[in-house]
Design a protein around this motif. Structure first.
Motif, PDB file in Angstrom:
ATOM      1  N   ARG A  54       0.567  -1.268   0.061  1.00  0.00           N
ATOM      2  CA  ARG A  54      -0.068   0.012  -0.124  1.00  0.00           C
ATOM      3  C   ARG A  54       0.684   1.217   0.129  1.00  0.00           C
ATOM      4  O   ARG A  54       2.046   1.102   0.460  1.00  0.00           O
ATOM      5  CB  ARG A  54      -0.932   0.260   1.172  1.00  0.00           C
ATOM      6  N   ILE A  55       0.229   2.224  -0.500  1.00  0.00           N
ATOM      7  CA  ILE A  55       0.919   3.471  -0.420  1.00  0.00           C
ATOM      8  C   ILE A  55       0.572   4.447   0.881  1.00  0.00           C
ATOM      9  O   ILE A  55      -0.545   4.555   1.223  1.00  0.00           O
ATOM     10  CB  ILE A  55       0.681   4.714  -1.641  1.00  0.00           C
ATOM     11  N   VAL A  56       1.474   4.541   1.709  1.00  0.00           N
ATOM     12  CA  VAL A  56       1.416   5.041   3.149  1.00  0.00           C
ATOM     13  C   VAL A  56       1.015   6.558   3.022  1.00  0.00           C
ATOM     14  O   VAL A  56      -0.077   7.079   3.431  1.00  0.00           O
ATOM     15  CB  VAL A  56       2.658   4.932   3.921  1.00  0.00           C
ATOM     16  N   ARG A  57       1.514   7.278   1.954  1.00  0.00           N
ATOM     17  CA  ARG A  57       1.428   8.582   1.884  1.00  0.00           C
ATOM     18  C   ARG A  57       2.300   9.040   0.633  1.00  0.00           C
ATOM     19  O   ARG A  57       3.202   8.321   0.205  1.00  0.00           O
ATOM     20  CB  ARG A  57       2.072   9.499   2.989  1.00  0.00           C
ATOM     21  N   ARG A  58       1.720  10.104   0.192  1.00  0.00           N
ATOM     22  CA  ARG A  58       2.401  10.952  -1.054  1.00  0.00           C
ATOM     23  C   ARG A  58       3.260  12.118  -0.184  1.00  0.00           C
ATOM     24  O   ARG A  58       2.504  12.746   0.521  1.00  0.00           O
ATOM     25  CB  ARG A  58       1.263  11.542  -1.911  1.00  0.00           C
ATOM     26  N   ILE A  59       4.457  12.187  -0.263  1.00  0.00           N
ATOM     27  CA  ILE A  59       5.276  13.129   0.704  1.00  0.00           C
ATOM     28  C   ILE A  59       5.316  14.155  -0.152  1.00  0.00           C
ATOM     29  O   ILE A  59       5.660  14.559  -1.268  1.00  0.00           O
ATOM     30  CB  ILE A  59       6.811  12.340   0.757  1.00  0.00           C
ATOM     31  N   GLY A  60       5.017  15.305   0.607  1.00  0.00           N
ATOM     32  CA  GLY A  60       5.067  16.749   0.308  1.00  0.00           C
ATOM     33  C   GLY A  60       6.356  17.222   0.029  1.00  0.00           C
ATOM     34  O   GLY A  60       7.547  16.921   0.999  1.00  0.00           O
ATOM     35  N   ILE A  61       6.694  17.763  -1.034  1.00  0.00           N
ATOM     36  CA  ILE A  61       8.067  18.241  -1.355  1.00  0.00           C
ATOM     37  C   ILE A  61       7.998  19.816  -1.803  1.00  0.00           C
ATOM     38  O   ILE A  61       6.948  20.275  -2.064  1.00  0.00           O
ATOM     39  CB  ILE A  61       8.715  17.363  -2.534  1.00  0.00           C
TER      40      ILE A  61
ATOM     41  N   HIS B 204       4.465  13.380 -12.112  1.00  0.00           N
ATOM     42  CA  HIS B 204       3.310  12.654 -12.028  1.00  0.00           C
ATOM     43  C   HIS B 204       3.312  11.566 -11.132  1.00  0.00           C
ATOM     44  O   HIS B 204       4.252  10.547 -11.115  1.00  0.00           O
ATOM     45  CB  HIS B 204       2.641  12.157 -13.375  1.00  0.00           C
ATOM     46  N   GLY B 205       2.339  11.391  -9.955  1.00  0.00           N
ATOM     47  CA  GLY B 205       2.544  10.517  -9.270  1.00  0.00           C
ATOM     48  C   GLY B 205       3.274  10.637  -8.038  1.00  0.00           C
ATOM     49  O   GLY B 205       3.386   9.870  -6.951  1.00  0.00           O
ATOM     50  N   GLY B 206       3.860  11.777  -7.942  1.00  0.00           N
ATOM     51  CA  GLY B 206       4.570  12.271  -6.850  1.00  0.00           C
ATOM     52  C   GLY B 206       5.814  11.398  -6.390  1.00  0.00           C
ATOM     53  O   GLY B 206       6.531  10.517  -7.047  1.00  0.00           O
ATOM     54  N   HIS B 207       6.032  11.501  -5.103  1.00  0.00           N
ATOM     55  CA  HIS B 207       7.162  11.006  -4.305  1.00  0.00           C
ATOM     56  C   HIS B 207       6.684  10.063  -3.148  1.00  0.00           C
ATOM     57  O   HIS B 207       6.221  10.950  -1.877  1.00  0.00           O
ATOM     58  CB  HIS B 207       8.352  11.459  -4.325  1.00  0.00           C
TER      59      HIS B 207
END
Length: 403
Positions: free
Chosen positions: A204-211, A217-220
């Motif tokens: 699972r994706i825990v979080r999309r890390i804000g940068i 696209h799809g973030g980090h």
């Protein structure tokens, strides 16, 4: 090295440059062209990709039998500069990270069946992909040997994967993943690379890390693996080949970053030059001030140094070498030059450069990551010192042609 390019390659470069000029650059001034994370909006991207593909400007990094143009690494250096004159360019031509590096490594090492199932959909633009290697401390970052994520082999030959990854570029929109995990404690053959699809359970994706942004696209993303099962046919190159795969993938992928960054650096110079030519202060054009000339002249030289280092590394890769020190030198130079170019261009443009009236502030925020991604400056300087210690004065040797 011969720095001349063929008429065919120059024609391709010119066609890419013309497409960027007429089709992509105008989009940058339209707020509706951006998604919520300040990249090109996906519906618009699909339409632009269709246009690029119709004009034969698609996946030039791949061989023709894979669906590309087969220009080689040196040809890519020429063309990637041109395509990244726009902040949206690489994504439009299907040459943006991480798909770019994933496609190249799959083309190089995947089995025919793996290419059909995992590579072809990326080449066709039907799916996006991610490369899951980096981990939170104490796991692996620039040093893959520190990877903690485990893949335990089951009696039926499958693998059960547990662990955590983070800063995985593109994970939120990716369908195809390459995952590096530990299958033994052997320092040379302890890592294995796996292929999995986003619809498989056990992760699972825990979080999309804000940068600092803007974002791909799809973030980090930070990802948790809690029993993901991968079948043996989805192992790349066999168990224990993960470290080799990271070397095959990361060298060329780092270099394509550099190629793109030099395109953005040249765009910064272009914006600065245009403004300096028309802006007057205290009765003098900015372009006529010695201080501005010194800034732009020095920047032009640093970009050219970056281009030469990139081209030498590309030449080594085309000859079949890993080009570790050449890629490290290019990475340091291109990353720092991009940061310098954005900073200088903003300085010359003043408040205009700091505003969103140009793309300079976008490039400036993007540029700061360049000195971190795919190995921080300091890591690459350590690589160079290691080469220097081992080679001595041969570090600067000239390649000698065969008699």
């Amino acid at each position: 090295m011969d720095f001349t390019i063929s008429p065919e390659l120059d024609d391709l470069r010119a066609r890419i440059a013309a497409f960027v000029d007429t089709e992509i650059l105008p989009l940058e001034a339209d707020p509706a062209a951006y998604d919520a994370h300040e990249n090109i909006e996906l519906g618009l991207l699909d339409r632009m990709r269709a246009k690029a593909r119709a004009q034969g400007l698609w996946c030039l990094q791949l061989q023709p039998d894979t669906g590309g143009l087969g220009v080689g690494r040196m040809g890519m250096a020429v063309c990637y500069e041109a395509m990244n004159r726009s902040i949206f360019g690489p994504a439009v031509f299907n040459s943006a990270a991480p798909d770019d590096g994933n496609m190249m490594v799959l083309e190089a090492i995947a089995t025919p069946d793996q290419k059909r199932r995992w590579l072809e959909p990326i080449v066709q633009g039907k799916v996006r992909s991610a490369f899951a290697m980096t981990e939170p401390s104490p796991g692996g970052g620039s040093d893959p040997s520190m990877i903690q994520t485990t893949a335990d082999k089951q009696p039926d030959g499958s693998y059960r994967i547990h662990g955590r990854k983070w800063f995985i570029t593109g994970a939120e929109t990716a369908a195809h993943f390459i995952l590096v995990a530990r299958t033994s404690d052997n320092p040379r053959s302890g890592l294995t690379a796996f292929l999995f699809h986003r619809d498989q359970p056990g992760w699972r994706i825990v979080r999309r890390i804000g940068i600092m942004g803007p974002e791909e696209h799809g973030g980090h993303c930070e990802i948790d693996f809690d029993g993901l099962t991968v079948q043996p046919e989805d192992v790349l190159m066999g168990e224990g080949q993960g470290m080799k795969i990271t070397q095959i993938r990361l060298g060329p992928a780092r270099l394509t970053h550099c190629m793109r960054w030099l395109g953005l650096a040249k765009r910064c110079v272009e914006i600065a030059n245009d403004y300096a030519a028309v802006r007057h202060g205290f009765g003098v054009r900015l372009a006529d001030r010695e201080s501005v000339q010194l800034m732009l002249g020095g920047l032009a030289m640093n970009i050219e140094i970056g281009r030469l280092l990139v081209m030498k590394a590309a030449w080594e890769l085309d000859r079949g070498n890993f080009a570790r020190k050449e890629v490290s030198m290019a990475k340091i130079q291109a990353a720092n030059t991009l940061h310098q170019a954005a900073d200088v261009a903003i300085q010359i443009n003043g408040a205009r450069g700091y505003s969103k009236d140009t793309v300079l502030e976008w490039i400036y925020r993007y540029a700061r990551q360049a000195r971190l991604v795919d190995g921080a400056d300091e890591v690459h300087r350590m690589v160079l010192h290691r080469a220097l210690s081992g080679e001595g004065s041969d570090f600067w040797r000239w390649p000698v042609a065969q008699a």
